[in-house]
Design a protein around this motif. Sequence first.
Motif, short mmCIF file in Angstrom:
data_model
loop_
_atom_site.label_atom_id
_atom_site.label_comp_id
_atom_site.label_asym_id
_atom_site.label_seq_id
_atom_site.Cartn_x
_atom_site.Cartn_y
_atom_site.Cartn_z
N SER A 17 70.39 28.42 45.13
CA SER A 17 70.27 27.31 44.19
C SER A 17 68.99 26.55 44.51
N MET A 18 68.51 25.83 43.52
CA MET A 18 67.40 24.89 43.73
C MET A 18 68.03 23.51 43.67
N GLN A 19 67.65 22.63 44.58
CA GLN A 19 68.27 21.32 44.58
C GLN A 19 67.34 20.26 45.12
N THR A 20 67.58 19.04 44.66
CA THR A 20 66.92 17.88 45.24
C THR A 20 67.92 17.27 46.21
N THR A 21 67.42 16.45 47.12
CA THR A 21 68.25 15.97 48.22
C THR A 21 69.01 14.69 47.92
N GLY A 22 68.79 14.06 46.78
CA GLY A 22 69.52 12.86 46.43
C GLY A 22 68.64 11.63 46.46
N GLY A 23 69.24 10.49 46.18
CA GLY A 23 68.50 9.24 46.16
C GLY A 23 67.42 9.26 45.09
N SER A 24 66.21 8.86 45.47
CA SER A 24 65.11 8.79 44.50
C SER A 24 64.21 10.02 44.57
N THR A 25 64.68 11.08 45.21
CA THR A 25 63.85 12.28 45.31
C THR A 25 63.79 13.01 43.98
N THR A 26 62.67 13.67 43.74
CA THR A 26 62.49 14.46 42.54
C THR A 26 61.89 15.80 42.93
N GLY A 27 62.02 16.75 42.04
CA GLY A 27 61.42 18.06 42.27
C GLY A 27 61.16 18.74 40.96
N GLN A 28 60.22 19.64 40.98
CA GLN A 28 59.86 20.38 39.76
C GLN A 28 59.78 21.86 40.09
N LEU A 29 60.34 22.65 39.21
CA LEU A 29 60.31 24.10 39.34
C LEU A 29 59.82 24.67 38.02
N THR A 30 58.76 25.47 38.08
CA THR A 30 58.25 26.16 36.89
C THR A 30 58.36 27.65 37.14
N ARG A 111 62.75 19.73 35.81
CA ARG A 111 62.47 18.53 36.61
C ARG A 111 63.81 17.97 37.07
N LEU A 112 64.03 18.05 38.36
CA LEU A 112 65.29 17.63 38.95
C LEU A 112 65.11 16.28 39.62
N SER A 113 66.15 15.46 39.60
CA SER A 113 66.10 14.18 40.29
C SER A 113 67.49 13.85 40.82
N GLY A 114 67.52 12.94 41.79
CA GLY A 114 68.80 12.60 42.42
C GLY A 114 69.35 13.79 43.16
N ALA A 115 70.66 13.86 43.27
CA ALA A 115 71.31 15.00 43.91
C ALA A 115 71.65 16.02 42.82
N THR A 116 70.71 16.87 42.50
CA THR A 116 70.89 17.85 41.43
C THR A 116 70.75 19.26 41.98
N GLN A 117 71.64 20.13 41.55
CA GLN A 117 71.58 21.54 41.93
C GLN A 117 71.49 22.38 40.66
N LEU A 118 70.51 23.26 40.62
CA LEU A 118 70.37 24.23 39.53
C LEU A 118 70.68 25.60 40.12
N PHE A 119 71.78 26.18 39.66
CA PHE A 119 72.21 27.46 40.22
C PHE A 119 71.67 28.65 39.43
N SER A 120 71.68 28.55 38.10
CA SER A 120 71.20 29.68 37.31
C SER A 120 70.91 29.22 35.88
N PHE A 121 70.17 30.07 35.18
CA PHE A 121 69.91 29.86 33.76
C PHE A 121 69.85 31.21 33.09
N TRP A 122 70.17 31.25 31.81
CA TRP A 122 70.13 32.49 31.05
C TRP A 122 70.04 32.15 29.56
N PHE A 123 69.67 33.13 28.78
CA PHE A 123 69.61 32.99 27.33
C PHE A 123 70.74 33.80 26.71
N SER A 124 71.31 33.26 25.64
CA SER A 124 72.38 33.96 24.93
C SER A 124 72.20 33.73 23.44
N SER A 125 72.44 34.77 22.66
CA SER A 125 72.31 34.64 21.22
C SER A 125 73.64 34.35 20.53
#
Length: 160
Positions: A17-30, A111-125
């Motif tokens: 997963s991609m995650q930010t650590t919480g509080g006022s932290t931010t992160g960006q993944l492209t 663009r993630l902020s706070g305590a956010t976890q991004l586990f996966s993404f996909w496209f579906s029709s």
Amino acid sequence: MTRKYLHQRCSADGFASMQTTGGSTTGQLTTRLLRLDAQYIPRDGSAPSLWLNVNASLALKVALLDGDDSPLASATVHPIDSTKTVVRWEGATNSSEVAQALGSGFRLQFRLSGATQLFSFWFSSDACGTSGGPVAAGGPPYTSARDDHCALTSPRRQQR
């Protein structure tokens, strides 16, 4: 001053997963340049939907960029904890333009902020968000090892 932290976590079984650590932290993944095969784009020229497996304590922002990194559409996913959340694009000029970018080359910027976890993404029709991918251990409603049962996979919570 806002500090930017983005951590990648990978367990022994390879789940990441991609995650930010919480509080006022931010992160960006492209992402790198991606392209969907024509078989995944509906024949009517509409764009397939982006789906997320996310745990967002604060809003998560997603941008769809074309091959030249110019923004085509953006979305805000409000705080949610869901294995299946559909992204509703706010700035798309038209669906066929988005579908064309998906077929010719695009990037996603998260663009993630706070305590956010991004586990996966996909496209579906389809409206259920089926991925066609493996379902690991399966489950009672599945007759195969693939997520291809639209009638059986209704999202618990969808982004409004």
